[in-house]
Design an enzyme around this catalytic site. Structure first.
Site, PDB file in Angstrom:
ATOM      1  N   CYS A 122      24.065  23.687  56.965  1.00  0.00           N
ATOM      2  CA  CYS A 122      23.688  24.486  55.797  1.00  0.00           C
ATOM      3  C   CYS A 122      22.468  25.374  56.048  1.00  0.00           C
ATOM      4  O   CYS A 122      22.154  26.228  55.215  1.00  0.00           O
ATOM      5  CB  CYS A 122      23.431  23.566  54.606  1.00  0.00           C
ATOM      6  SG  CYS A 122      24.836  22.489  54.231  1.00  0.00           S
ATOM      7  N   HIS A 268      19.816  27.210  49.467  1.00  0.00           N
ATOM      8  CA  HIS A 268      21.150  26.706  49.794  1.00  0.00           C
ATOM      9  C   HIS A 268      21.748  26.087  48.543  1.00  0.00           C
ATOM     10  O   HIS A 268      21.085  25.340  47.818  1.00  0.00           O
ATOM     11  CB  HIS A 268      21.053  25.667  50.913  1.00  0.00           C
ATOM     12  CG  HIS A 268      22.278  24.836  51.067  1.00  0.00           C
ATOM     13  ND1 HIS A 268      23.543  25.374  51.152  1.00  0.00           N
ATOM     14  CD2 HIS A 268      22.441  23.486  51.133  1.00  0.00           C
ATOM     15  CE1 HIS A 268      24.423  24.405  51.265  1.00  0.00           C
ATOM     16  NE2 HIS A 268      23.783  23.246  51.256  1.00  0.00           N
ATOM     17  N   ASN A 299      29.566  23.960  47.205  1.00  0.00           N
ATOM     18  CA  ASN A 299      28.703  23.952  48.385  1.00  0.00           C
ATOM     19  C   ASN A 299      29.511  24.476  49.567  1.00  0.00           C
ATOM     20  O   ASN A 299      30.433  23.820  50.044  1.00  0.00           O
ATOM     21  CB  ASN A 299      28.227  22.518  48.648  1.00  0.00           C
ATOM     22  CG  ASN A 299      27.337  22.405  49.875  1.00  0.00           C
ATOM     23  OD1 ASN A 299      27.312  23.277  50.731  1.00  0.00           O
ATOM     24  ND2 ASN A 299      26.614  21.300  49.975  1.00  0.00           N
TER      25      ASN A 299
END
Length: 343
Positions: A122, A268, A299
């Site tokens: 990420c 993020h 996500n």
């Protein structure tokens, strides 16, 4: 002793264009609830996620990247042939070699651009952005394409109540090029490998193919599950909230600005509660626009920051020239934060 000729790059680098691609299939929480014992209210309260996008067979890592990159290149006002390097961050391209970046560079019509993949979870977009800045300033490429792309639906255990609802697919891309003034700040990045077990793949590829299936996770039908992403939710939450807020502040300090100077915050897109906690810890003023793209995108790991950036600009919630703090963090555990001027 011979003297090496110094490089002649640009004084500074900046993001010149951004593009995104979200798969056509929109998956609401109701679909996730078909395989886990939970509720729409629980998923929304724990993560903020209402829907996510899942890719079809045709929406491959390469195909999504080409779509997002074409938009970014057009937004930057350049031709693909001017791209000198292509950097792709992904953990969900299942061919170990060659790098998917080479396929993308060819399909875009670059002029034999340097191309390579990186695996930084990420935080991958931040890592790629930092490498691109260095290339532009050093002079090895005038324009660099940075792509964050994932098909995390391929690595999701739909029977895992802790993660089944989290992940989505998509691609985000930016073009980094020359600037006459600073527009990408110093990067604060690092890793904490002692915490690597908190986010990991359930089974390594070699163990999966070895034939020794003893003790491996099985589905309801008794079949060994395909390797998936798993995490220790509470440990990750605490680390992200307390440690990543410190990293974000360090990035602000390194850029020489305060929270009051910010226009936009693009963290993020891991979890709305993490995002809200970071906003509170950093004491961001109310005027700062905060990306919460996770609500409808889920996500998407390396793709989450450029996708969120693209949406904020497309909706007018952020504008060209705004000062934005971006921070990615995830498996490894790795992180990267910097301050940028939006394209």
């Amino acid at each position: 002793m011979a003297k090496i000729k110094p490089s002649k790059g640009a004084p500074y680098a900046r993001i010149l264009g951004v593009g995104g691609y979200r798969p056509t299939r929109v998956v609401p929480n109701e679909v996730i609830l078909e395989t886990i014992d939970s509720s729409d209210e629980w998923i929304r309260s724990r993560s903020g996620i209402e829907t996510r996008h899942w890719a079809s067979a045709e929406e491959t890592v390469a195909a999504m990247s080409v779509e997002a990159s074409g938009k970014a290149i057009a937004d930057a006002g350049i031709d693909a042939s001017q791209i000198g390097a292509v950097v792709v961050s992904t953990v969900s391209h299942f061919s170990q070699t060659p790098a998917v970046a080479t396929e993308i560079a060819d399909k875009l019509g670059t002029n034999k651009a340097a191309a390579f993949d990186i695996s930084a979870g990420c935080a991958g977009f931040g890592y790629g952005l930092t490498l691109a800045k260095g290339m532009v300033v050093e002079g090895s490429a005038e324009y660099v394409l940075v792509i964050g792309v994932e098909r995390l639906s391929d690595l999701t255990d739909l029977e895992d109540r802790a993660t089944a609802f989290l992940f989505g697919d998509g691609a985000g891309a930016v073009v980094v090029g020359p600037s006459q003034e600073p527009a990408i700040g110093p990067t604060v990045w690092g890793s904490e490998g002692d915490k690597s077990e908190t986010i990991k793949q359930t089974v390594t590829w070699d163990r999966f193919r070895s034939g020794d299936l003893t003790g491996l996770p099985v589905d309801r039908a008794g079949n060994v599950k395909f390797p998936a992403i798993t995490q220790e939710g509470q440990a990750v939450f605490r680390w992200a909230v307390f440690e990543m807020a410190k990293v974000a502040q360090q990035a602000l300090d390194a850029a020489g600005i305060s929270p009051d100077d910010l226009d936009v915050f693009i963290p993020h897109q891991a979890n709305v509660r993490i995002i809200d906690s970071m906003v509170k810890t950093l004491k961001l003023p109310e005027h700062v626009m905060v990306a919460r793209d996770i609500r409808t995108t889920g996500n998407t790991s390396a793709a989450s920051i450029p996708l969120a950036m693209e949406r904020l600009l497309a909706t007018g919630e952020a504008k060209s020239g705004d000062t934005a703090l971006v921070i990615g963090f995830g498996a490894g555990l790795v992180y990267a934060a910097t301050v940028v001027t939006l394209p």
